[in-house]
Design a protein around this motif. Sequence first.
Motif, PDB file in Angstrom:
ATOM      1  N   SER A   1       0.697  -1.335  -0.036  1.00 14.72           N
ATOM      2  CA  SER A   1       0.012  -0.028   0.109  1.00 14.72           C
ATOM      3  C   SER A   1       1.010   1.230  -0.052  1.00 14.72           C
ATOM      4  N   ALA A   2       0.408   2.260  -0.509  1.00 16.08           N
ATOM      5  CA  ALA A   2       1.036   3.553  -0.856  1.00 16.08           C
ATOM      6  C   ALA A   2       1.685   4.182   0.727  1.00 16.08           C
ATOM      7  N   LEU A   3       0.852   4.240   1.423  1.00 21.50           N
ATOM      8  CA  LEU A   3       0.850   5.157   2.676  1.00 21.50           C
ATOM      9  C   LEU A   3       1.911   4.079   3.939  1.00 21.50           C
ATOM     10  N   TRP A   4       1.560   2.846   4.156  1.00 27.58           N
ATOM     11  CA  TRP A   4       1.935   2.309   5.235  1.00 27.58           C
ATOM     12  C   TRP A   4       2.833   1.209   4.693  1.00 27.58           C
ATOM     13  N   GLY A   5       2.732   0.921   3.531  1.00 29.20           N
ATOM     14  CA  GLY A   5       3.469  -0.357   2.978  1.00 29.20           C
ATOM     15  C   GLY A   5       3.020  -1.544   3.350  1.00 29.20           C
ATOM     16  N   PHE A   6       1.588  -1.783   3.628  1.00 27.41           N
ATOM     17  CA  PHE A   6       1.048  -3.123   3.922  1.00 27.41           C
ATOM     18  C   PHE A   6       1.190  -3.889   2.658  1.00 27.41           C
ATOM     19  N   PRO A   7       1.904  -4.956   3.045  1.00 29.90           N
ATOM     20  CA  PRO A   7       2.248  -5.907   1.899  1.00 29.90           C
ATOM     21  C   PRO A   7       0.903  -7.138   1.799  1.00 29.90           C
ATOM     22  N   ASP A   8       0.597  -7.196   0.420  1.00 32.66           N
ATOM     23  CA  ASP A   8      -0.135  -8.194  -0.014  1.00 32.66           C
ATOM     24  C   ASP A   8       0.594  -9.249  -1.015  1.00 32.66           C
ATOM     25  N   TYR A   9       0.325 -10.460  -0.941  1.00 30.94           N
ATOM     26  CA  TYR A   9       0.978 -11.241  -1.659  1.00 30.94           C
ATOM     27  C   TYR A   9      -0.189 -11.874  -2.520  1.00 30.94           C
ATOM     28  N   THR A  10       0.678 -11.906  -3.984  1.00 30.00           N
ATOM     29  CA  THR A  10      -0.448 -12.527  -4.998  1.00 30.00           C
ATOM     30  C   THR A  10       0.625 -13.866  -5.661  1.00 30.00           C
ATOM     31  N   THR A  11       0.053 -14.936  -5.730  1.00 28.73           N
ATOM     32  CA  THR A  11       0.827 -15.976  -6.375  1.00 28.73           C
ATOM     33  C   THR A  11      -0.057 -16.414  -7.451  1.00 28.73           C
ATOM     34  N   ALA A  12       0.668 -16.712  -8.524  1.00 28.92           N
ATOM     35  CA  ALA A  12       0.037 -17.419  -9.829  1.00 28.92           C
ATOM     36  C   ALA A  12       0.900 -18.551 -10.250  1.00 28.92           C
ATOM     37  N   GLN A  13       0.252 -19.580 -10.693  1.00 26.29           N
ATOM     38  CA  GLN A  13       0.747 -20.840 -11.010  1.00 26.29           C
ATOM     39  C   GLN A  13      -0.207 -21.553 -12.197  1.00 26.29           C
ATOM     40  N   ILE A  14       0.514 -22.138 -13.024  1.00 26.97           N
ATOM     41  CA  ILE A  14       0.013 -22.858 -14.149  1.00 26.97           C
ATOM     42  C   ILE A  14      -0.236 -24.261 -13.595  1.00 26.97           C
ATOM     43  N   GLU A  15      -1.729 -24.969 -13.577  1.00 30.23           N
ATOM     44  CA  GLU A  15      -1.811 -26.315 -12.991  1.00 30.23           C
ATOM     45  C   GLU A  15      -3.262 -26.859 -13.422  1.00 30.23           C
ATOM     46  N   ALA A  16      -3.463 -27.859 -13.852  1.00 26.13           N
ATOM     47  CA  ALA A  16      -4.593 -28.411 -14.049  1.00 26.13           C
ATOM     48  C   ALA A  16      -5.514 -27.935 -14.922  1.00 26.13           C
ATOM     49  N   GLY A  17      -4.547 -27.398 -16.031  1.00 28.16           N
ATOM     50  CA  GLY A  17      -5.294 -27.002 -17.357  1.00 28.16           C
ATOM     51  C   GLY A  17      -5.742 -25.384 -17.044  1.00 28.16           C
ATOM     52  N   GLY A  18      -5.134 -24.708 -16.129  1.00 33.43           N
ATOM     53  CA  GLY A  18      -5.454 -23.361 -16.048  1.00 33.43           C
ATOM     54  C   GLY A  18      -4.605 -22.647 -15.454  1.00 33.43           C
ATOM     55  N   LEU A  19      -4.788 -21.314 -15.023  1.00 37.12           N
ATOM     56  CA  LEU A  19      -3.725 -20.420 -14.244  1.00 37.12           C
ATOM     57  C   LEU A  19      -4.468 -20.015 -13.060  1.00 37.12           C
ATOM     58  N   TYR A  20      -4.006 -20.393 -12.030  1.00 33.61           N
ATOM     59  CA  TYR A  20      -4.665 -20.302 -10.730  1.00 33.61           C
ATOM     60  C   TYR A  20      -3.840 -19.151  -9.989  1.00 33.61           C
ATOM     61  N   ILE A  21      -4.681 -18.161  -9.400  1.00 33.24           N
ATOM     62  CA  ILE A  21      -4.144 -16.908  -8.759  1.00 33.24           C
ATOM     63  C   ILE A  21      -4.685 -16.895  -7.513  1.00 33.24           C
ATOM     64  N   HIS A  22      -3.949 -16.637  -6.549  1.00 30.67           N
ATOM     65  CA  HIS A  22      -4.411 -16.493  -5.020  1.00 30.67           C
ATOM     66  C   HIS A  22      -3.881 -15.147  -4.482  1.00 30.67           C
ATOM     67  N   ALA A  23      -4.446 -13.905  -4.183  1.00 30.11           N
ATOM     68  CA  ALA A  23      -4.287 -12.832  -3.766  1.00 30.11           C
ATOM     69  C   ALA A  23      -4.435 -12.639  -2.276  1.00 30.11           C
ATOM     70  N   ARG A  24      -3.637 -12.215  -1.287  1.00 34.36           N
ATOM     71  CA  ARG A  24      -3.952 -12.261   0.113  1.00 34.36           C
ATOM     72  C   ARG A  24      -3.108 -11.305   0.843  1.00 34.36           C
ATOM     73  N   LEU A  25      -3.708 -10.800   1.987  1.00 43.25           N
ATOM     74  CA  LEU A  25      -3.053 -10.018   2.819  1.00 43.25           C
ATOM     75  C   LEU A  25      -2.062 -10.505   3.714  1.00 43.25           C
ATOM     76  N   ARG A  26      -1.352  -9.908   4.490  1.00 46.73           N
ATOM     77  CA  ARG A  26      -0.294 -10.464   5.441  1.00 46.73           C
ATOM     78  C   ARG A  26      -0.971  -9.976   6.734  1.00 46.73           C
ATOM     79  N   PHE A  27      -1.180  -8.917   6.947  1.00 47.08           N
ATOM     80  CA  PHE A  27      -1.427  -8.382   8.136  1.00 47.08           C
ATOM     81  C   PHE A  27      -2.966  -7.912   8.241  1.00 47.08           C
ATOM     82  N   GLY A  28      -3.680  -8.450   9.450  1.00 42.84           N
ATOM     83  CA  GLY A  28      -5.151  -8.100   9.597  1.00 42.84           C
ATOM     84  C   GLY A  28      -5.985  -9.266   9.467  1.00 42.84           C
ATOM     85  N   LYS A  29      -7.248  -9.076   9.499  1.00 49.39           N
ATOM     86  CA  LYS A  29      -8.165 -10.147   8.884  1.00 49.39           C
ATOM     87  C   LYS A  29      -8.979  -9.726   7.889  1.00 49.39           C
TER      88      LYS A  29
END
Length: 133
Positions: A88-116
């Motif tokens: 994030s621009a202000l505090w620099g909160f990190p979010d992680y996004t992972t993409a992988q080719i598997e099972a006939g598709g590209l699967y993507i998971h984006a998630r936060l590190r801190f908080g709920k």
Amino acid sequence: MAVISSGAYIRFAPSDVARWHENPFQAFDWNSSSEWGQVIAQSNGAVLRLPEQAGLLARLDAVAMADPYTTRFAGGVDQGRITWVTRSALWGFPDYTTAQIEAGGLYIHARLRFGKSDFGVNSARLNDWLAKL
């Protein structure tokens, strides 16, 4: 002082590759949804799967790397899996996004590190990246 300390920790805390560079196929029960090409929001992030196309992971990498707040964290196109960190621009909160080719598709998971809750930030990012593909 506590605010400054918290901000510094959020921005500079080390990231464990083994924890964040995970297989996105395992992040969601894909059998429960037949949706392809549609971002599915979760409380702490979002998931997306796209039908496999030649060069799709490389194109997604180019879109992600064009984002000024995103850097490549682990992996690469040649490995079939990439994880990016977007801050994030202000505090620099990190979010992680992972993409992988598997099972006939590209699967993507984006998630936060801190908080709920990510307040829809990861869903919005995935929708933005999808539109730019």
